[in-house]
Design a protein around this motif. Structure first.
Motif, PDB file in Angstrom:
ATOM      1  N   TRP A  25      50.717  -4.410-109.035  1.00  0.00           N
ATOM      2  CA  TRP A  25      51.140  -5.408-110.011  1.00  0.00           C
ATOM      3  C   TRP A  25      51.564  -4.727-111.309  1.00  0.00           C
ATOM      4  O   TRP A  25      50.937  -3.760-111.736  1.00  0.00           O
ATOM      5  N   GLN A  26      52.617  -5.242-111.920  1.00  0.00           N
ATOM      6  CA  GLN A  26      53.129  -4.714-113.178  1.00  0.00           C
ATOM      7  C   GLN A  26      53.094  -5.799-114.247  1.00  0.00           C
ATOM      8  O   GLN A  26      53.552  -6.919-114.018  1.00  0.00           O
ATOM      9  N   PHE A  27      52.554  -5.454-115.406  1.00  0.00           N
ATOM     10  CA  PHE A  27      52.606  -6.371-116.542  1.00  0.00           C
ATOM     11  C   PHE A  27      54.064  -6.578-116.951  1.00  0.00           C
ATOM     12  O   PHE A  27      54.858  -5.637-116.971  1.00  0.00           O
ATOM     13  N   VAL A  28      54.420  -7.818-117.304  1.00  0.00           N
ATOM     14  CA  VAL A  28      55.787  -8.091-117.757  1.00  0.00           C
ATOM     15  C   VAL A  28      55.839  -8.817-119.089  1.00  0.00           C
ATOM     16  O   VAL A  28      56.786  -8.624-119.859  1.00  0.00           O
ATOM     17  N   PHE A 131      51.822 -10.884-114.797  1.00  0.00           N
ATOM     18  CA  PHE A 131      52.105  -9.725-113.955  1.00  0.00           C
ATOM     19  C   PHE A 131      53.058 -10.120-112.836  1.00  0.00           C
ATOM     20  O   PHE A 131      53.065 -11.254-112.365  1.00  0.00           O
ATOM     21  N   VAL A 132      53.851  -9.145-112.390  1.00  0.00           N
ATOM     22  CA  VAL A 132      54.784  -9.318-111.281  1.00  0.00           C
ATOM     23  C   VAL A 132      54.516  -8.238-110.246  1.00  0.00           C
ATOM     24  O   VAL A 132      54.186  -7.094-110.597  1.00  0.00           O
ATOM     25  N   SER A 133      54.654  -8.602-108.969  1.00  0.00           N
ATOM     26  CA  SER A 133      54.588  -7.617-107.893  1.00  0.00           C
ATOM     27  C   SER A 133      55.863  -7.697-107.071  1.00  0.00           C
ATOM     28  O   SER A 133      56.306  -8.786-106.691  1.00  0.00           O
ATOM     29  N   ILE A 134      56.442  -6.539-106.800  1.00  0.00           N
ATOM     30  CA  ILE A 134      57.661  -6.441-105.999  1.00  0.00           C
ATOM     31  C   ILE A 134      57.333  -6.325-104.523  1.00  0.00           C
ATOM     32  O   ILE A 134      58.193  -6.527-103.666  1.00  0.00           O
ATOM     33  N   GLU A 135      56.092  -6.013-104.206  1.00  0.00           N
ATOM     34  CA  GLU A 135      55.683  -5.889-102.806  1.00  0.00           C
ATOM     35  C   GLU A 135      55.861  -7.211-102.068  1.00  0.00           C
ATOM     36  O   GLU A 135      55.702  -8.290-102.641  1.00  0.00           O
ATOM     37  N   SER A 136      56.147  -7.129-100.783  1.00  0.00           N
ATOM     38  CA  SER A 136      56.292  -8.347 -99.987  1.00  0.00           C
ATOM     39  C   SER A 136      54.960  -9.067 -99.802  1.00  0.00           C
ATOM     40  O   SER A 136      54.908 -10.296 -99.752  1.00  0.00           O
ATOM     41  N   ALA A 137      53.872  -8.314 -99.696  1.00  0.00           N
ATOM     42  CA  ALA A 137      52.546  -8.914 -99.513  1.00  0.00           C
ATOM     43  C   ALA A 137      51.540  -8.137-100.368  1.00  0.00           C
ATOM     44  O   ALA A 137      50.745  -7.341 -99.852  1.00  0.00           O
ATOM     45  N   PRO A 138      51.548  -8.354-101.679  1.00  0.00           N
ATOM     46  CA  PRO A 138      50.657  -7.590-102.551  1.00  0.00           C
ATOM     47  C   PRO A 138      49.218  -8.060-102.433  1.00  0.00           C
ATOM     48  O   PRO A 138      48.944  -9.182-101.970  1.00  0.00           O
ATOM     49  N   PRO A 139      48.269  -7.239-102.866  1.00  0.00           N
ATOM     50  CA  PRO A 139      46.880  -7.701-102.932  1.00  0.00           C
ATOM     51  C   PRO A 139      46.768  -8.775-104.010  1.00  0.00           C
ATOM     52  O   PRO A 139      47.622  -8.858-104.902  1.00  0.00           O
TER      53      PRO A 139
END
Length: 359
Positions: A25-28, A131-139
């Motif tokens: 996850w990335q803070f945005v 936060f944003v996640s680019i992963e298809s199935a993030p934790p």
């Protein structure tokens, strides 16, 4: 320690994008910036442009690129406008689908066809931190943040209104910005007037270190200063604040989010966004304390907010000047740097970084 070449080599940055920034996850942004319908915030990472936007109260995150001719859709860092491309007028809804397809032949007639839809990312908030996640199935975001979920929630309650926002360009690798804020050993040399004499921070060792999953926090305890009596009178209206502490409290959310509280009377959120192997944009946000005030004390607090942001930006530029010479020094270095006892959080950052880069 992190290899010196990883602060200099563009190939290392590309590896970081794959291992650190396109995973987890990335803070945005803060929810404050996305409170209204059509509010948006953009974060441009190398080869990944992200937009987070408010659609009637729901936050959505997308790759900020129109699928038609690959134009950036939102072109400012933040603002309020519909998600519509300025090139040919393609407008998108909260699912990333075109609201109407242009009256031209050759485009897919199905609005759900992925070829005409924006790539959607996962978006979640912890308190006021988005936060944003680019992963298809993030934790789950709570799993990623671990022991720091309650820390962010407490800070979200303690922080008041957003008072200042800016971007400061650094001619330095993003990791140098992260490492710099994880210790205050440098404060006596880089910030003698601002931190040491002004705030009483930097003379005592680091305290109350918390480490979990690459994230960390610590207190930098306060020493008495000649200005303490004057400051106590100035902040008397904040006596009932929720988050009171005799220190500079600092939190690092891996890999590139920094949060600090100065005795609970002022708050700062820093976001180090990599631009290249030797360039970083630091987004700065300053917050008032979350205390209800009357007209008289609000005027006093407004002045303190302005002074606090001015001091904070001065400190950031003191650090920027040093970090840019460190970047230049690394290009000539022939051995790794040394770490002292007060730099335990840098050691933890390096360990988390190396583990992530190893996959």
């Amino acid at each position: 320690m992190i290899p010196i070449s990883n602060y200099l080599d563009p190939a290392a940055l590309e590896h970081e994008m794959e291992r650190l920034f396109r995973k987890g996850w990335q803070f945005v942004a803060m929810t404050d910036e996305l409170a209204n319908d059509q509010d948006f915030v953009c974060v441009d990472l190398p080869r990944t442009a992200i937009v987070v936007q408010n659609f009637a109260g729901s936050l959505r995150a997308f790759r900020n690129v129109c699928p038609h001719r690959l134009n950036l859709i939102q072109t400012e860092e933040r603002g309020n406008r519909s998600l519509i491309c300025r090139y040919h007028g393609w407008a998108f809804d909260g699912e990333g689908r075109p609201k109407t397809l242009p009256p031209r032949q050759g485009f897919a007639e199905n609005r759900d066809d992925e070829r005409v839809c924006l790539q959607r990312f996962h978006v979640e908030a912890c308190g006021r931190f988005v936060f944003v996640s680019i992963e298809s199935a993030p934790p789950p975001l709570t799993d990623y943040l671990g022991d720091f979920v309650p820390v962010l929630e407490q800070l979200s309650r303690a922080m008041g209104a957003l008072t200042d926002i800016d971007t400061v360009h650094h001619a330095a690798n993003w990791k140098l910005l992260a490492e710099n804020v994880l210790e205050c050993y440098h404060c006596g040399y880089v910030h003698p007037e601002t931190f040491v004499k002004g705030l009483g921070i930097g003379k005592k060792p680091i305290a109350d270190v918390q480490l979990d999953r690459g994230h960390s926090s610590s207190h930098f305890p306060k020493s008495p200063t000649a200005r303490d009596a004057l400051k106590a009178r100035a902040v008397a209206h904040l006596a009932d604040r929720e988050f009171a502490h005799e220190s500079f409290f600092h939190v690092h959310i891996f890999p590139n989010l920094f949060i600090s509280s100065t005795e609970g009377t002022a708050f700062y959120v820093g976001h180090a966004i990599p631009v290249s192997a030797h360039e970083t944009n630091l987004r700065t946000r300053f917050f008032a304390p979350g205390v209800e005030l009357d007209e008289r004390t609000q005027a006093r607090q407004d002045l303190m907010n302005k002074q606090g942001a001015t001091l904070g930006k001065y400190v950031i530029n003191e650090d920027r000047a040093i970090l840019e010479t460190v970047q230049r020094g690394m290009a000539s270095a022939n051995r790794p740097p040394l770490l002292g006892a007060d730099e335990v959080r840098i050691e933890a950052f390096a360990a988390a970084y190396e583990a992530a880069m190893a996959g």
